[in-house]
Write a protein that holds these residues in place. Sequence first.
Motif, mmCIF file in Angstrom:
data_model
loop_
_atom_site.group_PDB
_atom_site.id
_atom_site.type_symbol
_atom_site.label_atom_id
_atom_site.label_comp_id
_atom_site.label_asym_id
_atom_site.label_seq_id
_atom_site.Cartn_x
_atom_site.Cartn_y
_atom_site.Cartn_z
ATOM 1 N N ALA A 522 -11.055 8.010 4.683
ATOM 2 C CA ALA A 522 -10.947 6.614 4.278
ATOM 3 C C ALA A 522 -9.509 6.119 4.451
ATOM 4 N N SER A 523 -9.307 4.828 4.264
ATOM 5 C CA SER A 523 -7.961 4.251 4.342
ATOM 6 C C SER A 523 -7.763 3.274 3.196
ATOM 7 N N SER A 524 -6.596 3.383 2.549
ATOM 8 C CA SER A 524 -6.244 2.390 1.533
ATOM 9 C C SER A 524 -5.765 1.121 2.239
ATOM 10 N N ILE A 525 -5.651 0.056 1.482
ATOM 11 C CA ILE A 525 -5.158 -1.200 2.059
ATOM 12 C C ILE A 525 -3.729 -1.015 2.565
ATOM 13 N N TYR A 526 -2.911 -0.306 1.800
ATOM 14 C CA TYR A 526 -1.548 -0.031 2.253
ATOM 15 C C TYR A 526 -1.544 0.762 3.550
ATOM 16 N N GLN A 527 -2.368 1.779 3.641
ATOM 17 C CA GLN A 527 -2.396 2.598 4.856
ATOM 18 C C GLN A 527 -2.764 1.760 6.073
ATOM 19 N N GLY A 528 -3.673 0.809 5.897
ATOM 20 C CA GLY A 528 -4.013 -0.081 7.002
ATOM 21 C C GLY A 528 -2.856 -0.962 7.396
ATOM 22 N N ILE A 529 -2.128 -1.484 6.400
ATOM 23 C CA ILE A 529 -0.966 -2.323 6.675
ATOM 24 C C ILE A 529 0.118 -1.505 7.368
ATOM 25 N N ALA A 530 0.390 -0.320 6.857
ATOM 26 C CA ALA A 530 1.426 0.530 7.433
ATOM 27 C C ALA A 530 1.118 0.862 8.878
ATOM 28 N N SER A 531 -0.131 1.136 9.177
ATOM 29 C CA SER A 531 -0.516 1.459 10.552
ATOM 30 C C SER A 531 -0.249 0.286 11.482
ATOM 31 N N ALA A 532 -0.630 -0.924 11.043
ATOM 32 C CA ALA A 532 -0.440 -2.113 11.885
ATOM 33 C C ALA A 532 1.040 -2.404 12.104
ATOM 34 N N VAL A 533 1.834 -2.302 11.052
ATOM 35 C CA VAL A 533 3.253 -2.650 11.147
ATOM 36 C C VAL A 533 4.018 -1.588 11.931
ATOM 37 N N ASP A 534 3.740 -0.338 11.666
ATOM 38 C CA ASP A 534 4.432 0.738 12.377
ATOM 39 C C ASP A 534 4.184 0.665 13.878
ATOM 40 N N GLN A 535 2.952 0.419 14.261
ATOM 41 C CA GLN A 535 2.611 0.380 15.689
ATOM 42 C C GLN A 535 3.287 -0.770 16.402
ATOM 43 N N ALA A 536 3.573 -1.864 15.681
ATOM 44 C CA ALA A 536 4.190 -3.037 16.301
ATOM 45 C C ALA A 536 5.714 -2.995 16.229
ATOM 46 N N GLY A 537 6.266 -1.977 15.564
ATOM 47 C CA GLY A 537 7.713 -1.866 15.477
ATOM 48 C C GLY A 537 8.328 -2.567 14.291
ATOM 49 N N GLY A 538 7.512 -3.012 13.325
ATOM 50 C CA GLY A 538 8.055 -3.628 12.130
ATOM 51 C C GLY A 538 8.451 -2.593 11.098
ATOM 52 N N GLN A 539 8.789 -3.065 9.910
ATOM 53 C CA GLN A 539 9.146 -2.167 8.815
ATOM 54 C C GLN A 539 8.171 -2.372 7.668
ATOM 55 N N VAL A 540 7.809 -1.301 6.984
ATOM 56 C CA VAL A 540 6.923 -1.406 5.841
ATOM 57 C C VAL A 540 7.408 -0.460 4.765
ATOM 58 N N GLN A 541 7.391 -0.923 3.541
ATOM 59 C CA GLN A 541 7.767 -0.073 2.412
ATOM 60 C C GLN A 541 6.768 -0.301 1.286
ATOM 61 N N LEU A 542 6.350 0.795 0.651
ATOM 62 C CA LEU A 542 5.420 0.732 -0.465
ATOM 63 C C LEU A 542 6.194 0.881 -1.759
ATOM 64 N N SER A 543 6.003 -0.062 -2.675
ATOM 65 C CA SER A 543 6.627 0.000 -3.988
ATOM 66 C C SER A 543 5.667 -0.653 -4.978
ATOM 67 N N VAL A 544 4.980 0.155 -5.747
ATOM 68 C CA VAL A 544 3.962 -0.374 -6.662
ATOM 69 C C VAL A 544 4.561 -1.421 -7.597
ATOM 70 N N ASN A 545 5.758 -1.187 -8.106
ATOM 71 C CA ASN A 545 6.356 -2.118 -9.063
ATOM 72 C C ASN A 545 7.188 -3.214 -8.411
ATOM 73 N N GLY A 546 7.208 -3.264 -7.073
ATOM 74 C CA GLY A 546 7.901 -4.342 -6.372
ATOM 75 C C GLY A 546 9.384 -4.147 -6.193
ATOM 76 N N GLN A 547 9.915 -2.973 -6.571
ATOM 77 C CA GLN A 547 11.342 -2.715 -6.384
ATOM 78 C C GLN A 547 11.624 -2.413 -4.909
ATOM 79 N N PHE A 548 12.813 -2.831 -4.449
ATOM 80 C CA PHE A 548 13.183 -2.567 -3.060
ATOM 81 C C PHE A 548 14.700 -2.463 -2.960
ATOM 82 N N ASP A 549 15.144 -1.906 -1.862
ATOM 83 C CA ASP A 549 16.575 -1.742 -1.597
ATOM 84 C C ASP A 549 17.196 -3.115 -1.354
ATOM 85 N N ALA A 550 18.197 -3.458 -2.142
ATOM 86 C CA ALA A 550 18.832 -4.772 -2.023
ATOM 87 C C ALA A 550 19.414 -4.994 -0.635
#
Length: 896
Positions: A522-550
């Motif tokens: 199976a695939s989670s929604i994140y896994q589907g997003i990561a696959s699409a973005v990675d293949q196109a050369g974008g960046q994707v980061q998963l953070s359940v609480n919404g924190q990210f590198d400033a």
Amino acid sequence: MLNFTRNINNGGDAISHKVIPFKFAPLSASLLIGLGLLGCQPSTPSKNQQQIDLAQTVAEQKELVPESTSTGVKADINVWPQQQAAIAVDPILEQKIAEILAQMTLEQKVAQMIQPEIRDITVEDMRQYGFGSYLNGGGAYPNNDKHATPADWINLAEAMYQASVDDSLDGSRIPTMWGTDAVHGHNNVIGATLFPHNIGLGAANNPKLIEQIAAITAKEVMVTGIDWVFAPTVAVVRDDRWGRTYEGYSEDPRIVRDYAFAIVEGLQGAVDGEFLSDQHVLSTVKHFLGDGGTEKGIDQGDNLASEQDLYAIHAQGYVGGLNAGAQSVMASFNSWHGDKIHGNKYLLTDVLKGRFAFDGFVVGDWNGHGQVAGCSNESCPQAANAGLDIFMVPTAAWKPLYENTIAQVKSGEISQARIDDAVSRILRVKLRAGLFEKPSPAKRALSGKTELIGQASHREVAKQAVRESLVLLKNNQALLPLSPKMNVLVAGDAADNIGKQSGGWTITWQGTDNQNSDFPGASSIYQGIASAVDQAGGQVQLSVNGQFDANNKPDVAIVVFGEEPYAEGNGDIDNLEYQRGDKRDLALLKSLQAQGIKVVSVFISGRPMWVNPEMNASDAFVAAWLPGSEGQGVAEVLFTDAQGQVQHDFVGKLSFSWPSTPQQSAVNVNDEDYQPLLPYGFGLKYGDKSTLANDLSEDNFAEQTEIEDLALFERAVKSPWNMYIATVALDNNGLPQIKDRQTLASSMAENSALHIRTIDKVVQEDARQVTFKGEQMGLVGLNSNFPRDFRAYQDNSVLSVQIQVQDKLEQPLMIGMVCEGACLGQFDISEQVNAKVNTWQTIQIPLSCFAKQGFDFAKVIVPFYIATQANTTVSFSDVVITNVSASDNSQVIDCK
């Protein structure tokens, strides 16, 4: 010890209360069981539309026949158009039925009518009794192993089959059948393809796709040697507070009718084609009748629809399903005007078997016969006489039910003709399904072909269903579709959670306690997003609480959030506000917007909900429902391809109206006063202008909402509650354990700690008198099969009980409530009652006092219990949740 505490009297009737918990923590499984905390589903025309289009629109139907009701009022059989059976009578088959029936003993016939569950019978039981069928309930697996392999399922199916045709003990060689809840794919089996739940499929509005999904489900089921599925659910939901809303396709009976036809054909094959071939299984249209229309959306509650509405709204799924040749119908838990359907002869026999010309069999739901007036799980001649053909009887109740039914036939309480009719119907279905000629389960065409479980082609169909089920509700400044070359933050606790995106009826009954590792392939929604973005050369980061590198601020945040998984009963709520009292997801959305990040909300839910604040905090908002195992399908709609071209547009439309307030739970297309936030049929496509305001009202009307009193016990126990008695004893570790728990079914009962009986306070039998023997702690309580939502009451209401004690107490007298998750609140009222011995008085405990003890009002399982080890007599009546202020004869617990 139980460590009760004394109240501290501060003068007058107001009592300050010092609380030391009633040491029920940690709670053991046996205690949870004792307290009730643990338990033991406008379109394009479908094929052959002219055959099933018996129903006009609801508005047209209402003009045809005057309203009528059931109990106590003359019913009008003419409301129900006479249908023709989907399958013509076959004289040769009927002769075979008669020949088999003539050779059967009464015991063999009754055994055909008994359907036990795999946790409660052995292969030897099957050999001895020759049950006509058996089932696995949600969360039941071969060897009690959640991770049972397809081979394990096949082995059990083969063993049961061989035992059923072994005549050495019971003299019968009639093959048994295995039934399972495959409601969104073969959802009990690890690795199976899980499709969106019905509410999402309704938004897709594609009957042909539904037929394809059903055919795939049939194949994956047959891999494991199973013959029969308890699907489709054809409820037409009228109140979205119902916890089974997601099992309904639509609030429009026309979609339900068309879908029922399509899914039955997909499961069974077309009547004029490969009907019940080795590529198909038996289907069950359920739950007959009116389960989606109970008052206040209470599961297993009472449907008060007129007879005309019962047909025009609630019966349309049966018009479709039966015309497609459905061979079984499941009776519903609910009542119609106070009559439990399992015991309603008019609906089961006169309507279903008469006017609808249904010649298959009617199977009960999980001990549903035991809810019929005068019945128990162990004995219910009323249900057999009403037209129930198969008793679904899990737990050890199957044996006394079998024995009692035989005795009732011998005594004439159930006629031999009724038994012969039931068994003839069971045999008819088995003969049509070829069970007498087919190889045993392990040798059938698809059995053991494990490559079909979660096959790639099946998952592709599931992904298509995910894509078509998504409904775009808001899209400010055409934010969607997104470029996969962006820097994408994925947040929210549903983003990488396949169990949460799949909902209830997923591996476990309630869909809880699952990990991503339980979903191979199976695939989670994140896994589907990561696959699409990675293949196109974008960046994707998963953070359940919404924190990210400033230093790596995202261009956009996709936040995936929503309801926790639930199934029947546990999903009932009392209004539609999302995360009432705990707006953690709203806080996440606002925090991202405050940082200047565009927010796309992907909302996981089993029903439309009031999410105005969350919508205001979102630049785009997608209703994703419960998409199942193929989360990748979500990304295929949200993102363009690497060249910037739309891969898949939104096509889903609301099949349920979206509420404008938390209280607007019963808003349905064709209502006279129809004012939803978003109407039935709404759904944006790419290029459409977003019409939803960005400043929707966030007033939840909590202050203005009139809260009605909730009677728990007035003269009698009120539905859905049951009264029980129990004893409390200490185990080897000194922890209290509930023992000798008995649900009351008569005017008096007794255990080693207490005796309880009905008494007359004002009118006949309006109170209960409990004599506690003083030798050990005794307990009297109310409980429900499922937790109930009391959050509407917790701020301004009290638990009120009228009570009288015969003698002054020297030990605590506890009143309490229990919530799911091993939590409770309770108070010692001995000081209050001692002030007025042998006098009726009203004790009121503010629910806010329970809240201070950490009580969770979202999941109330026991709304009232009384317990003591004192040697005394206590009488009580009128247990009510009310906001009425105390009277002169009342004492109010003051917990400030």
